[in-house]
Design a protein around this motif. Structure first.
Motif, PDB file in Angstrom:
ATOM      1  N   ASP A   1      -7.219   1.102  -6.773  1.00  0.00           N
ATOM      2  CA  ASP A   1      -8.469   0.618  -6.439  1.00  0.00           C
ATOM      3  C   ASP A   1      -9.595   1.554  -6.812  1.00  0.00           C
ATOM      4  O   ASP A   1      -9.898   2.678  -6.078  1.00  0.00           O
ATOM      5  CB  ASP A   1      -8.554   0.026  -5.050  1.00  0.00           C
ATOM      6  CG  ASP A   1      -9.799  -0.848  -4.826  1.00  0.00           C
ATOM      7  OD1 ASP A   1     -10.950  -0.479  -4.930  1.00  0.00           O
ATOM      8  OD2 ASP A   1      -9.548  -1.820  -4.297  1.00  0.00           O
TER       9      ASP A   1
ATOM     10  N   GLN B   1      -3.941   6.213   0.196  1.00  0.00           N
ATOM     11  CA  GLN B   1      -5.092   6.062  -0.325  1.00  0.00           C
ATOM     12  C   GLN B   1      -5.917   7.470  -0.488  1.00  0.00           C
ATOM     13  O   GLN B   1      -5.787   8.190   0.571  1.00  0.00           O
ATOM     14  CB  GLN B   1      -6.186   5.119   0.805  1.00  0.00           C
ATOM     15  CG  GLN B   1      -7.422   5.118   0.506  1.00  0.00           C
ATOM     16  CD  GLN B   1      -8.049   4.084   1.260  1.00  0.00           C
ATOM     17  OE1 GLN B   1      -7.706   3.892   2.367  1.00  0.00           O
ATOM     18  NE2 GLN B   1      -9.285   3.579   1.029  1.00  0.00           N
TER      19      GLN B   1
ATOM     20  N   TYR C   1     -12.915   5.850  -8.401  1.00  0.00           N
ATOM     21  CA  TYR C   1     -11.581   6.711  -8.605  1.00  0.00           C
ATOM     22  C   TYR C   1     -11.033   5.886  -9.753  1.00  0.00           C
ATOM     23  O   TYR C   1     -10.949   4.723 -10.222  1.00  0.00           O
ATOM     24  CB  TYR C   1     -10.712   6.285  -7.391  1.00  0.00           C
ATOM     25  CG  TYR C   1     -11.364   6.538  -5.966  1.00  0.00           C
ATOM     26  CD1 TYR C   1     -11.129   8.007  -5.763  1.00  0.00           C
ATOM     27  CD2 TYR C   1     -12.044   5.885  -5.205  1.00  0.00           C
ATOM     28  CE1 TYR C   1     -11.598   8.564  -4.541  1.00  0.00           C
ATOM     29  CE2 TYR C   1     -12.629   6.627  -4.171  1.00  0.00           C
ATOM     30  CZ  TYR C   1     -12.151   7.669  -3.633  1.00  0.00           C
ATOM     31  OH  TYR C   1     -12.864   8.400  -2.579  1.00  0.00           O
TER      32      TYR C   1
ATOM     33  N   LYS D   1      -9.276   9.832  -1.068  1.00  0.00           N
ATOM     34  CA  LYS D   1     -10.667   9.770  -0.489  1.00  0.00           C
ATOM     35  C   LYS D   1     -11.238  10.940  -1.061  1.00  0.00           C
ATOM     36  O   LYS D   1     -10.835  12.223  -0.708  1.00  0.00           O
ATOM     37  CB  LYS D   1     -10.657   9.466   0.997  1.00  0.00           C
ATOM     38  CG  LYS D   1     -11.887   9.221   1.339  1.00  0.00           C
ATOM     39  CD  LYS D   1     -12.102   8.906   2.602  1.00  0.00           C
ATOM     40  CE  LYS D   1     -13.521   8.274   3.264  1.00  0.00           C
ATOM     41  NZ  LYS D   1     -13.600   8.096   4.497  1.00  0.00           N
TER      42      LYS D   1
ATOM     43  N   SER E   1       0.787  -1.181  -0.054  1.00  0.00           N
ATOM     44  CA  SER E   1       0.008  -0.035  -0.087  1.00  0.00           C
ATOM     45  C   SER E   1       0.801   1.442  -0.070  1.00  0.00           C
ATOM     46  O   SER E   1       1.922   1.177   0.812  1.00  0.00           O
ATOM     47  CB  SER E   1      -0.972   0.121   1.240  1.00  0.00           C
ATOM     48  OG  SER E   1      -1.611   1.208   1.120  1.00  0.00           O
TER      49      SER E   1
ATOM     50  N   THR F   1     -12.057   2.019  -3.473  1.00  0.00           N
ATOM     51  CA  THR F   1     -11.679   2.681  -2.150  1.00  0.00           C
ATOM     52  C   THR F   1     -10.483   3.624  -2.444  1.00  0.00           C
ATOM     53  O   THR F   1     -10.164   4.453  -1.677  1.00  0.00           O
ATOM     54  CB  THR F   1     -10.797   1.268  -1.721  1.00  0.00           C
ATOM     55  OG1 THR F   1      -9.949   0.980  -2.335  1.00  0.00           O
ATOM     56  CG2 THR F   1     -11.914   0.337  -1.224  1.00  0.00           C
ATOM     57  N   GLY F   2     -10.070   3.671  -3.770  1.00  0.00           N
ATOM     58  CA  GLY F   2      -9.028   4.724  -3.953  1.00  0.00           C
ATOM     59  C   GLY F   2      -7.458   4.408  -3.286  1.00  0.00           C
ATOM     60  O   GLY F   2      -6.831   5.291  -3.106  1.00  0.00           O
ATOM     61  N   LEU F   3      -7.474   3.202  -3.088  1.00  0.00           N
ATOM     62  CA  LEU F   3      -6.188   2.770  -2.517  1.00  0.00           C
ATOM     63  C   LEU F   3      -5.061   2.625  -3.506  1.00  0.00           C
ATOM     64  O   LEU F   3      -5.313   1.698  -4.589  1.00  0.00           O
ATOM     65  CB  LEU F   3      -6.513   1.568  -1.649  1.00  0.00           C
ATOM     66  CG  LEU F   3      -5.244   0.719  -0.919  1.00  0.00           C
ATOM     67  CD1 LEU F   3      -4.541   1.674   0.096  1.00  0.00           C
ATOM     68  CD2 LEU F   3      -5.424  -0.515  -0.359  1.00  0.00           C
TER      69      LEU F   3
ATOM     70  N   THR G   1      -1.613   0.631  -4.621  1.00  0.00           N
ATOM     71  CA  THR G   1      -0.781  -0.212  -4.250  1.00  0.00           C
ATOM     72  C   THR G   1       0.027  -0.351  -5.249  1.00  0.00           C
ATOM     73  O   THR G   1      -0.008  -0.029  -6.313  1.00  0.00           O
ATOM     74  CB  THR G   1      -1.588  -1.386  -3.778  1.00  0.00           C
ATOM     75  OG1 THR G   1      -2.282  -1.957  -5.127  1.00  0.00           O
ATOM     76  CG2 THR G   1      -2.523  -1.352  -2.933  1.00  0.00           C
TER      77      THR G   1
END
Length: 1003
Positions: free
Chosen positions: A303, A271, A287, A273, A268, A306-308, A310
């Motif tokens: 993602d 993120q 996103y 948001k 990760s 979720t906006g993550l 990685t």
């Protein structure tokens, strides 16, 4: 004058610059600027003129900067090449931030060709100035933009930006929106600048009604700021959506994160948001990456729900140290609304890169396939490579230490002071002189270690091949070679093979053989230039030349070529191909006769052009009965006999010479021995005989030849040349003899006193040295007649017994009658005179008898007794008395004594004959066969007492017997009309003697 003063200053500045060059190079970094896309051979800058580097005696070589740059080797001028410099294509300029300059790094080595020092390294950079060579372009030819129908007037919607590879003023400068009539009042264009980026935005200028028009197609044009400008356009399609009240909103306008490189996949990063005040689907946010580069999309994963963010791919700070992109949040309403945020991810370095070692050529030393070739004669501290050590890490992880591993004659020396800890440059240079013949190749391993924890290291190696320099001359295995080679060879026969070696290699060790000969030997031998085989090119003849000496040269193919020499001696071996040869085609020798046996008579010389046993010669005599032998060592001919020219004057035979070869060869020569005469024979009289006479009439005229003496000499030459002379019996000089012919002529008129018997003693001499002679008695009887031959024979016999020094010439009675007449005329005076004469005669006679030799005494007395009457013995008995006279040994007779020795050398032996008392005359004469035996005639017919003539003594016989001087042929009795042999009886001869005087007396 000014120029003359400036010359020393210029020289001083040149020397100063030469010594300051290392400092100038190490402290200088050349910087130039050039626009990209320049044509070839455009001058960028001159190192010599711009930075004061030398422009003569140095070599400039571009080490780094190819293929975009080239450097003039003499002046250091930097030029562009056929490969143009494209700023946008340079690796160094790929990830530059806006406004950052683009630099093209270059390195130039400077080598002093005069001092041949190790090269110096000059680092520089060229700022590549951008030109407007790229057109700005949108990411897609069709851009899509969705706008809700109830959007308020003045609302801004971002349009995807156009990209321009150029930078600065040549980058994107402006956007222009071109719309049709239906959309011209509804939409406008506004450009917002954000961090040097121009973001185009669509502004809503009127009320949108989806039911009236659900989409609009506009054209957006982008243009850069170049001169001339470049522009492109794209289709902007606007879709009108249903109503959506609230747009998503990010919590942060800018998100920043630090990501360690080499982070695992799925790690990760951060993120993002965003929030939406709507409800339901209008509040659900999706996103996505917005205007993200391909690298971002490759390395990171977003993602959508979720906006993550990685890690999706391998993160390598050395590839990219920062990721900058935008994330868009869009709701899921019927008329979706969106928001955008900026994300910056800084890549944190990890010590994941081992140091990098780059080895490349420097100066005159080039590398190929990891191999550097360096001449063995380079000076110490010559750079053979430029080693660049770098570490893609940063900080402590990039601090690198570099060393040379192993025991090799090389070391590293820092090439530039301007390098950073993560990038250093070293010269790999020699520490000791190189020798190809000792070590031909080095493998140099360079180890670099960084300062990370744990530290990482790497190695790289360079193979250095020592290039052979032609510093070794060829060396022959034998500096002197002597061989034997037989003569009469065949051309191209192999004589020998020479071999030389060269410690160098390659062409420096490739040898070419040649011969160095004197002019007399050229063409006799040849050598194969590659193999060294020496072959004979001509037929050798040892007799013409026995030894050849020359030099063999081995030259390598280096530059310059080196040579080695060896001496070769060829001894030509003899073969028995020559016959013995006498120095003359025939020999003639002359020797004196009477030489003793084994005396040398001549010497022959025989040679044989061969050698050794082939020239060892044995001589022998052929066609000979043993009269001659020859000495093999000296060639001297010896006689086995004593020569007598009168028996044989010439000897002829052959000599044979045989050599010791196999098979032997021989030669012959004829030899003639001429026996030279020696005066060993006296002349002998052939005519007239001593006992003959010739009758001459009184009226014979003067000048008339009356006789001739003939003689011979069995010698030859001057030894046989005879001369005639009268030595006695010519008191009146009535006769003369020719010295050459022996002719006797009458010289004077014959007088009365000349009547009677004349005895000439003629001596015949040869011309030898010493001269020999013979004596002849020539009798002439001068009278009118020859009535009383018996008396004449008696007179001749008496002449033979009379010494030669007593003249017998004319009539003695005529003289006595003349004396008596003189006595009568001088009666008284004559008495005294006669008395004195008688006394003198008696004294003289007495003295002669005392002085004469015994043989002479006998002759005189016998002569006296012959004419005196013989007294009878009273007793009537004959007594043989022998009178012995003792006299000293006579000295060697002189020539006159020898001439008078006829009577002195004889003895008269008077003896009683047993038959009668009549004496007989025995003459010691040798008669040839057929001649009258006068002795026997006298013994039988002569009334005179018998007389025997015997030599008195051996010495007297040898020295004084005149008859011995006369050849036996002189005893021949002459015959002729006017000659008489004297063989008549003495019947008319009145011989008054005393018979008893010779009864028993031997004189």
């Amino acid at each position: 004058p000014l120029q003359s003063r400036m010359k020393p200053l210029a020289s001083f500045l040149g020397l100063w610059l030469l010594f300051q060059l290392p400092a100038l190079v190490s402290g200088t970094r050349a910087v130039y600027k050039v626009q990209e896309e320049q044509p070839p051979n455009i001058l960028i800058g001159s190192l010599a003129s711009d930075y004061g580097f030398p422009d003569a005696g140095h070599l400039y070589k571009l080490e780094v900067g190819a293929p975009y740059l080239r450097v003039d080797g003499k002046t250091g001028d930097i030029y562009t090449t056929e490969t143009s410099i494209d700023r946008e294509s340079l690796r160094e300029c790929q990830h530059l931030l806006p406004g950052q300059p683009c630099y093209l790094e270059f390195e130039v080595s400077i080598t002093d060709l005069i001092l041949n020092n190790s090269p110096r390294l000059l680092e520089g950079q060229i700022e590549v100035l951008d030109i407007n060579d790229n057109t700005p372009n949108f990411a897609s030819p069709v851009l899509t933009l969705s706008i809700p129908e109830n959007t308020n007037i003045g609302t801004l919607f971002p349009i995807p930006m156009a990209m321009d590879r150029d930078s600065g003023a040549n980058g994107v400068a402006s956007y222009e929106l071109m719309a049709g009539p239906e959309a011209q009042e509804l939409f406008g264009l506004q450009v917002a600048e954000d961090q040097d980026e121009k973001q185009p935005q669509l502004i809503v200028m009127g009320n949108l009604d989806r039911e009236q028009w659900d989409s609009y197609d506009l054209t957006i044009k982008v243009q850069d700021g170049g001169n001339p400008p470049r522009a492109s356009s794209a289709l902007l399609r606007i879709t009108i959506l249903d109503m959506n009240d609230n747009a998503p909103k990010f919590e942060k306008a800018l998100y920043e994160a630090e990501l360690s490189e080499n982070s695992p996949v799925g790690h990760s990063v951060l993120q993002v948001k965003a929030n939406d005040s709507d409800q339901g689907a209008n509040a659900e946010i999706d996103y996505s990456f917005h205007q993200a580069s391909d690298m971002v999309r490759r390395l990171l994963r977003l993602d959508r729900a979720t906006g993550l963010i990685t890690v999706q791919g391998p993160i390598d700070r050395e590839d990219v140290n920062m990721l900058k992109f935008s994330v868009m949040a869009k709701d899921k309403g019927a008329n979706p609304k969106s928001a955008r945020t900026q994300v910056v991810v800084n890549i944190k370095d990890m010590n994941d890169n081992a140091p990098s070692i780059e080895i490349r050529g420097i100066g005159l030393v080039t590398h190929q396939d990891g191999i550097a070739n360096i001449s063995e004669d380079v000076p110490v501290e010559t750079a053979v490579a430029l080693v660049q050590v770098s570490d893609r890490d940063e900080g402590e992880n990039a601090v690198v230490t570099c060393v040379v591993a192993g025991d090799v004659p090389f070391q590293l020396r820092q090439a530039s002071e301007s390098g950073s800890d993560s990038k250093k440059k070293y010269f790999l240079q020699t520490t000791t002189p190189l020798d190809y013949e000792s070590v031909k190749e080095y493998t140099i391993e360079i180890v670099a270690v960084d300062s990370g924890n744990p530290p990482l290291s790497s190695t790289n190696s360079l193979k250095v091949q020592v290039v052979d320099v032609n510093d070794n001359a060829p060396v022959f295995s034998q500096s002197y070679t002597e061989v034997a080679f037989p003569e009469n060879n065949e051309p191209d026969d192999l004589v020998m093979e020479v071999s030389a070696s060269d410690a160098d290699s390659g062409s420096n060790a490739k040898l070419v053989y040649s011969l160095q000969m004197d002019p007399s030997s050229k063409g006799s031998f040849a050598i194969d230039p590659d193999s060294g085989e020496i072959r004979v090119k001509a037929v050798l003849d040892r007799e013409q030349r026995e030894r050849y000496e020359f030099s063999v040269v081995a030259a390598d193919k280096g530059s310059p070529s080196l040579r080695g020499t060896a001496s070769v001696a060829i001894n030509v071996m003899d073969r028995n191909d020559n016959d013995p040869k006498f120095m003359l085609s025939g020999y003639n020798f002359s020797v004196m006769e009477n030489m003793p046996p084994l005396s040398p008579v001549g010497m022959v010389t025989v040679i044989d052009a061969d050698k050794g046993e082939n020239a060892r010669i044995q001589l022998s005599v052929e066609q000979d009965n043993g009269d001659f032998v020859i000495q093999n060592g000296t060639g001297t001919i010896l006689s086995s006999i004593s020569f007598d020219r009168e028996q044989q004057s010439t000897y002829t035979f052959r000599l044979k010479a045989v050599d010791g070869g196999d098979p032997p060869r021989s030669a012959y020569v004829g030899v003639t021995i001429n026996v030279l005469d020696e005066n060993d024979n006296a002349p002998f009289i052939t005519s007239p005989s001593n006992a003959t006479y010739k009758h001459i009439l009184p009226h014979t005229s003067p000048g008339q030849q009356v006789s001739k003496v003939k003689a011979e000499d069995i010698d030859s030459g001057v030894n046989a040349e005879l001369t005639y002379s009268i030595t006695g019996g010519n008191p009146f000089e009535l006769f003369q003899i020719s010295p050459q012919s022996g002719d006797i002529t009458l010289e004077k008129e014959i007088l009365r006193k000349h009547h009677g018997l004349h005895r000439l003693v003629v001596r015949v001499n040869d011309k030898g040295k010493p001269s020999r002679h013979g004596t002849a008695l020539v009798h002439f009887y001068v009278n009118e007649t020859l009535a009383n031959r018996t008396l004449l024979d008696t007179l001749v016999g008496h002449s033979l017994d009379t010494p030669l020094d007593i003249d017998i010439a004319g009539d003695p009675e005529y003289e006595r009658s003349k004396q008596r007449s003189n006595i009568l005329f001088g009666v008284i005076a004559g008495i005294v005179a006669v008395t004195l004469v008688i006394v003198l005669v008696v004294l003289v006679r007495y003295c002669r008898q005392r002085e004469a030799k015994s043989g002479y005494q006998a002759g005189k007395k016998e002569t006296k007794d012959l004419y005196a009457p013989k007294q009878a013995s009273k007793s009537g008995k004959s007594k043989n008395k022998v009178k012995k006279s003792k006299s000293p040994k006579p000295p060697k007779p002189t020539e006159d004594e020898e001439e008078t020795g006829l009577q002195k050398s004889l003895k008269f032996n008077l003896m009683n004959d047993s038959v009668s008392d009549s004496p007989r005359i025995h003459l010691p004469l040798n008669y040839p066969p057929g001649s009258p035996d006068l002795g026997r005639h006298y013994r039988s017919n002569s009334p005179l007492p018998s007389i025997q003539l015997q030599p008195q003594s051996p010495s007297a016989s040898k020295k004084h017997q005149v008859v011995q001087d006369l050849p036996a042929t002189n005893t021949f009795v002459g015959t002729g009309d006017n000659n008489s042999t004297g063989s008549e009886q003495y019947s008319d001869y009145s011989y008054r003697t005393n018979p008893q005087k010779y009864t028993n007396k031997q004189v």
